[in-house]
Design an enzyme around this catalytic site. Structure first.
Site, short mmCIF file in Angstrom:
data_model
loop_
_atom_site.label_atom_id
_atom_site.label_comp_id
_atom_site.label_asym_id
_atom_site.label_seq_id
_atom_site.Cartn_x
_atom_site.Cartn_y
_atom_site.Cartn_z
N HIS A 1 79.23 3.28 44.46
CA HIS A 1 79.07 3.05 43.02
C HIS A 1 78.38 4.22 42.33
O HIS A 1 78.36 4.29 41.09
CB HIS A 1 78.28 1.77 42.78
CG HIS A 1 78.78 0.98 41.60
ND1 HIS A 1 79.58 1.51 40.62
CD2 HIS A 1 78.58 -0.32 41.23
CE1 HIS A 1 79.85 0.60 39.71
NE2 HIS A 1 79.25 -0.52 40.06
N ARG A 2 77.81 5.15 43.08
CA ARG A 2 77.25 6.35 42.46
C ARG A 2 78.35 7.27 41.97
O ARG A 2 78.17 8.02 41.01
CB ARG A 2 76.38 7.11 43.48
CG ARG A 2 75.21 6.35 44.03
CD ARG A 2 74.55 7.11 45.18
NE ARG A 2 75.50 7.42 46.25
CZ ARG A 2 75.23 8.16 47.32
NH1 ARG A 2 74.01 8.68 47.45
NH2 ARG A 2 76.14 8.39 48.25
#
Length: 437
Positions: free
Chosen positions: A410-411
């Site tokens: 999700h980064r």
């Protein structure tokens, strides 16, 4: 002049290895390019070649030795009859003798007044060396005995082979204190900066129970380290879709009928590799890696495919899968998987990749969430295809359905972009002619 042969770095990430087997012996003459040994890295067993010619003067590290650090001298090579002494070898430092004007602490007599001076305090007892008469006791029992001041030599063990276990300390040390120490020994150490502390290897409930302690292989150590880092450092987001496989299975049957004479048999996994590669090209926001203050975007899809092998898992890579025919993917995958199980892959064949695919459908697993393989930013987890009730054209019918779950970093990948990739993957699988166009 003799030269040292040192443990080589057979992959960019290799820090240590196991010297699995020597293929030469002392006195053998070798030439440049000759195979000297087989070395087990964290992923494969590789051959170590000689770069100089000469005679093997001395083997410094015996075969079977593990945890040999890169750069450690493992053998000496030179001219026949030459000394096998390492040119850079230094003698081990001798223990320092106490200076004449400094009394030995353990030998200092007490003062006349009966008091004890700092120099006269007794030195701590040296630990007993392991001998043939070594007291047999479990690690937990030793810790409890040390904490309670119990002399193990005075106890009779009730464990296998007369081994002293925790229960044997009950009468000697007091139940309440033993229970308190046991609870403390069974807890996990507080993590310290710089890495994880190991979990206590032997908990109270294993004491006295027949069990086997299996030493971790280099591969299993690497898997444990990398997956722990992945779950600790990468915020995973999971997205699942159900995919109707009937059209893909029909196309596979038709293609296999035409490829049979060429000795090619496509698997569902071969087609899914192609589908994921095309989906990544269609949604390039998911074909990325997170690199601190940078986002690396790849222009082609190299798919790492999880393959179970004895002792662990390896991910051989189908490079440029988006531009390869499914038949070419099938041949390459069969070759890579076969050599992976033999431990014969080269580092470039399993290191890298832009995304991964892990299929556990053959084990009957319906759904699972895979752990991202860093530095990649996504992995596709494939479940088993099975007959399920499914709504088709507003009517309930029976169809072959497969669940696929994407794990995304999700980064690097937003949820909406991950959803677009899952949608593209689903459409390619349900309208599979796009895989052969």
């Amino acid at each position: 002049m003799s030269i040292e042969l040192k443990m080589p770095a057979l992959s960019p990430t290799m820090e240590e290895g196991t010297l699995a087997k020597w293929l030469v012996k002392e006195g053998d003459t070798v030439a440049s390019g000759d195979i000297l040994a087989e070395i087990e890295t964290d992923k494969a067993t590789m051959e170590f070649e000689a770069v100089d010619e000469g005679t093997v003067l001395k083997i410094l590290v015996p075969e079977g030795s593990d945890g040999v650090k890169v750069g450690t001298p493992i053998a000496m090579i030179g001219e026949e009859g030459e000394s096998a002494e390492a040119p850079a070898a230094k003698p081990a430092p001798k223990a320092e003798e106490p200076k004449k004007d400094e009394p030995k602490l353990e030998a200092a007599p007490p003062s006349k007044g009966g008091g004890e001076t700092p120099a006269a305090r007794p030195a701590p007892a040296a630990p007993k060396a392991d001998t043939g008469d070594r007291i047999k006791a479990s690690p937990l029992a030793r810790r409890l005995a040390e904490a309670q001041g119990i002399d193990l030599s005075a106890l009779t063990g009730s464990g296998p082979g007369g081994r002293i276990v925790r229960a044997d300390l009950g009468a000697a040390g007091g139940g309440a204190q033993a229970a308190q120490v046991a609870r403390a020994a069974a807890t996990v150490a507080t993590p310290q900066p710089g890495g994880l502390q190991p979990v206590e290897a032997e908990l109270a409930f294993t004491d006295g129970v027949p069990h086997e302690a299996i030493k971790l292989s280099n591969m299993r150590k690497t898997i444990a380290r990398r997956l722990t880092e992945s779950k600790q450092q990468i915020p995973h987001i999971y997205l699942t879709v159900d995919i109707r496989l009937d059209a893909l299975l029909k196309l596979r049957g038709e293609l296999n009928a035409g490829l049979e004479k060429r000795g090619v048999k496509l698997s569902v996994n071969d087609m899914l590799i192609k589908a994921l590669a095309l989906a990544l090209v269609e949604v390039p926001e998911c074909n990325v890696s997170f690199a601190g203050d940078q986002l690396i975007k790849y222009s082609r899809a190299d798919i790492s495919v999880a393959v179970s092998i004895p002792g662990g898992l390896i991910t051989p890579i189908i490079a440029d899968a988006n531009n390869k025919a499914i038949s070419a993917i099938s041949k390459e995958m069969a070759d890579l998987a076969g050599r992976a199980k033999e431990g014969k892959l080269q580092p470039n064949e399993y290191q890298g990749g832009t995304a991964s695919l892990s299929n556990m459908g053959m084990f009957g697993i319906k759904h699972f969430e895979a752990v991202i393989n860093p530095p990649q930013a996504m992995i596709m987890a494939i479940g088993a295809g099975e007959k399920r009730p499914y709504v088709i054209d507003d009517s309930l019918q029976i169809a072959t359905i497969m669940s696929a779950t994407g794990s995304f970093d999700h980064r690097a990948i937003d949820g909406a972009d991950g959803a677009r990739l899952m949608k593209a993957f689903k459409e390619l699988c349900e309208s599979p002619l796009g895989l052969v166009a």
